[in-house]
Design a protein around this motif. Structure first.
Motif, PDB file in Angstrom:
ATOM      1  N   GLU A 167       0.829  -1.200   0.000  1.00  0.00           N
ATOM      2  CA  GLU A 167       0.000   0.000   0.000  1.00  0.00           C
ATOM      3  C   GLU A 167       0.865   1.253   0.000  1.00  0.00           C
ATOM      4  O   GLU A 167       0.579   2.222  -0.719  1.00  0.00           O
ATOM      5  CB  GLU A 167      -0.927  -0.001   1.218  1.00  0.00           C
ATOM      6  N   ASP A 169       3.915   1.513  -1.133  1.00  0.00           N
ATOM      7  CA  ASP A 169       4.531   1.609  -2.459  1.00  0.00           C
ATOM      8  C   ASP A 169       3.561   2.225  -3.462  1.00  0.00           C
ATOM      9  O   ASP A 169       3.940   3.113  -4.247  1.00  0.00           O
ATOM     10  CB  ASP A 169       4.954   0.219  -2.948  1.00  0.00           C
ATOM     11  N   ALA A 170       2.329   1.741  -3.455  1.00  0.00           N
ATOM     12  CA  ALA A 170       1.328   2.232  -4.406  1.00  0.00           C
ATOM     13  C   ALA A 170       1.010   3.705  -4.147  1.00  0.00           C
ATOM     14  O   ALA A 170       0.876   4.503  -5.091  1.00  0.00           O
ATOM     15  CB  ALA A 170       0.058   1.391  -4.315  1.00  0.00           C
ATOM     16  N   ASN A 171       0.892   4.081  -2.868  1.00  0.00           N
ATOM     17  CA  ASN A 171       0.601   5.473  -2.528  1.00  0.00           C
ATOM     18  C   ASN A 171       1.724   6.402  -2.975  1.00  0.00           C
ATOM     19  O   ASN A 171       1.471   7.493  -3.512  1.00  0.00           O
ATOM     20  CB  ASN A 171       0.393   5.614  -1.021  1.00  0.00           C
ATOM     21  N   ALA A 173       3.929   5.890  -5.374  1.00  0.00           N
ATOM     22  CA  ALA A 173       3.947   5.954  -6.838  1.00  0.00           C
ATOM     23  C   ALA A 173       2.842   6.879  -7.349  1.00  0.00           C
ATOM     24  O   ALA A 173       3.055   7.669  -8.278  1.00  0.00           O
ATOM     25  CB  ALA A 173       3.784   4.553  -7.421  1.00  0.00           C
ATOM     26  N   ARG A 174       1.667   6.785  -6.743  1.00  0.00           N
ATOM     27  CA  ARG A 174       0.550   7.644  -7.150  1.00  0.00           C
ATOM     28  C   ARG A 174       0.860   9.103  -6.846  1.00  0.00           C
ATOM     29  O   ARG A 174       0.584   9.999  -7.652  1.00  0.00           O
ATOM     30  CB  ARG A 174      -0.728   7.214  -6.430  1.00  0.00           C
ATOM     31  N   PHE A 175       1.446   9.345  -5.681  1.00  0.00           N
ATOM     32  CA  PHE A 175       1.803  10.712  -5.297  1.00  0.00           C
ATOM     33  C   PHE A 175       2.811  11.307  -6.275  1.00  0.00           C
ATOM     34  O   PHE A 175       2.672  12.454  -6.707  1.00  0.00           O
ATOM     35  CB  PHE A 175       2.365  10.724  -3.879  1.00  0.00           C
ATOM     36  N   GLU A 176       3.808  10.530  -6.641  1.00  0.00           N
ATOM     37  CA  GLU A 176       4.817  11.023  -7.579  1.00  0.00           C
ATOM     38  C   GLU A 176       4.184  11.377  -8.920  1.00  0.00           C
ATOM     39  O   GLU A 176       4.477  12.430  -9.501  1.00  0.00           O
ATOM     40  CB  GLU A 176       5.915   9.977  -7.774  1.00  0.00           C
ATOM     41  N   GLN A 177       3.305  10.521  -9.402  1.00  0.00           N
ATOM     42  CA  GLN A 177       2.646  10.773 -10.683  1.00  0.00           C
ATOM     43  C   GLN A 177       1.771  12.028 -10.615  1.00  0.00           C
ATOM     44  O   GLN A 177       1.831  12.887 -11.501  1.00  0.00           O
ATOM     45  CB  GLN A 177       1.805   9.559 -11.077  1.00  0.00           C
ATOM     46  N   ASP A 178       0.964  12.119  -9.562  1.00  0.00           N
ATOM     47  CA  ASP A 178       0.063  13.266  -9.425  1.00  0.00           C
ATOM     48  C   ASP A 178       0.838  14.564  -9.204  1.00  0.00           C
ATOM     49  O   ASP A 178       0.467  15.618  -9.733  1.00  0.00           O
ATOM     50  CB  ASP A 178      -0.909  13.036  -8.267  1.00  0.00           C
ATOM     51  N   SER A 284      -4.617  12.722   1.563  1.00  0.00           N
ATOM     52  CA  SER A 284      -3.544  12.258   0.696  1.00  0.00           C
ATOM     53  C   SER A 284      -3.294  13.224  -0.468  1.00  0.00           C
ATOM     54  O   SER A 284      -2.229  13.213  -1.067  1.00  0.00           O
ATOM     55  CB  SER A 284      -3.869  10.854   0.157  1.00  0.00           C
ATOM     56  N   GLU A 285      -4.277  14.064  -0.789  1.00  0.00           N
ATOM     57  CA  GLU A 285      -4.108  15.051  -1.860  1.00  0.00           C
ATOM     58  C   GLU A 285      -3.682  16.415  -1.321  1.00  0.00           C
ATOM     59  O   GLU A 285      -3.493  17.361  -2.077  1.00  0.00           O
ATOM     60  CB  GLU A 285      -5.425  15.230  -2.636  1.00  0.00           C
TER      61      GLU A 285
END
Length: 308
Positions: A167, A169-171, A173-178, A284-285
């Motif tokens: 979880e 790791d996924a968070n 990765a998502r943060f980096e992309q966003d 998270s945002e």
């Protein structure tokens, strides 16, 4: 079940389920670090922040209850001794070994031998990373330095019991992309501001300005804990007179009338930004919203938006 009893039961259930029973207990020094923790961990951690709204980490005095929160924390995140001076001695003790992450090191030239022997600033399991050139500790306002900080947060949280690496790791990765997408949008939106001369209350704005290649022509005070000298004030006023559409970016943590008197009689516009993300919701945002809030404050400097 009566309506009142049902409501009470539902309320108790919501309180219990607001965080997972195994949620890690994290303490951050300032709100922007809380936002980065949330970006990496979401609701799998309980986060409390020491410096409250309206206060400055430069001169904050911690409450006894906050000391107890630190003692109970599974992980503690702070920028470092150049920023939260009120934490330097406390977090330097062996009591917190293995739980503290500092994002900046003790500056070069200080007597680090004493610190290393007695405080562990360099071996607090998560040491201190110098994200940047070591000159300005307001590193969280630069989105790419903040991404580095998020990676350090991930590295610490993944070691905690009951935290799920997949979880995290996924968070991350998502943060980096966003964050990268938001960074490109902000960069495009700030293009019209490049011709405007920006001035800041103190150095907190410098990292953001450098990252987005904004024209920062002056800083009112080199140390927010001290009033600037007459010579420095005169230099800033001279720069304001010569600047192209000067805009002063103020901060809500500091006295408004102080800079009003300095700019009296000058054609200066004003905008307020908050380096401590006081009004940003802790989600998270949140960090990306914080970046956008800074950009929005800068855009208020444009002639069609600016307020004198």
């Amino acid at each position: 079940m009566k309506r009142s009893t049902l409501s009470l039961a539902l309320g108790m259930a919501a309180a219990v389920t607001a965080f997972p029973a195994s949620a890690a207990n994290v303490v951050t020094s300032i709100k922007p670090l809380e936002l980065l923790v949330k970006a990496v961990a979401g609701d799998s951690v309980q986060v409390s922040t020491l410096v409250p709204a309206g206060s400055s980490p430069h001169n904050y005095t911690m409450k006894p209850s906050q000391r107890r929160a630190l003692e109970q924390a599974d992980a503690i995140f702070w920028v470092g001794p150049e920023m939260e001076t009120f934490l330097s001695r406390l977090l330097g003790g062996h009591e917190f070994d293995g739980r503290v992450v500092a994002f900046t090191d003790v500056p070069e030239g200080e007597d680090n031998h004493h610190e290393d022997e007695h405080s562990g600033h360099d071996h607090h399991d998560d040491h201190g990373h110098d994200h940047g050139d070591g000159e300005d500790p307001h590193i969280w306002t630069d989105p790419q330095l903040a991404l580095d900080m998020a990676r350090d947060i991930h590295a610490r949280l993944v070691t905690l019991e009951d935290m799920k690496k997949e979880e995290l790791d996924a968070n991350l990765a998502r943060f980096e992309q966003d964050l990268n997408a938001a960074e490109q949008d902000i960069k495009a939106s700030l293009a019209p501001v490049h011709s405007i001369s920006l001035f800041a209350y103190h150095s907190a704005f410098e990292r953001f300005a450098e990252h987005y290649e904004l024209q920062l022509d002056g800083v009112l005070t080199l140390n927010p804990e001290l009033s600037p000298g007459a010579r420095h004030i005169a230099e800033v006023q001279d720069k304001l007179r010569q600047a192209n559409q000067p805009c002063l970016l103020t901060e809500p943590q500091f006295n408004r009338q102080w800079w009003r008197s300095i700019t009296e009689g000058l054609n200066v516009t004003f905008s307020t930004w908050d380096p401590l993300a006081t009004d940003i919701e802790s989600t998270s945002e949140g960090y990306i919203q914080f970046q956008q809030s800074i950009a929005d404050a800068v855009l208020e400097c444009l002639p069609e938006q600016a307020q004198h």
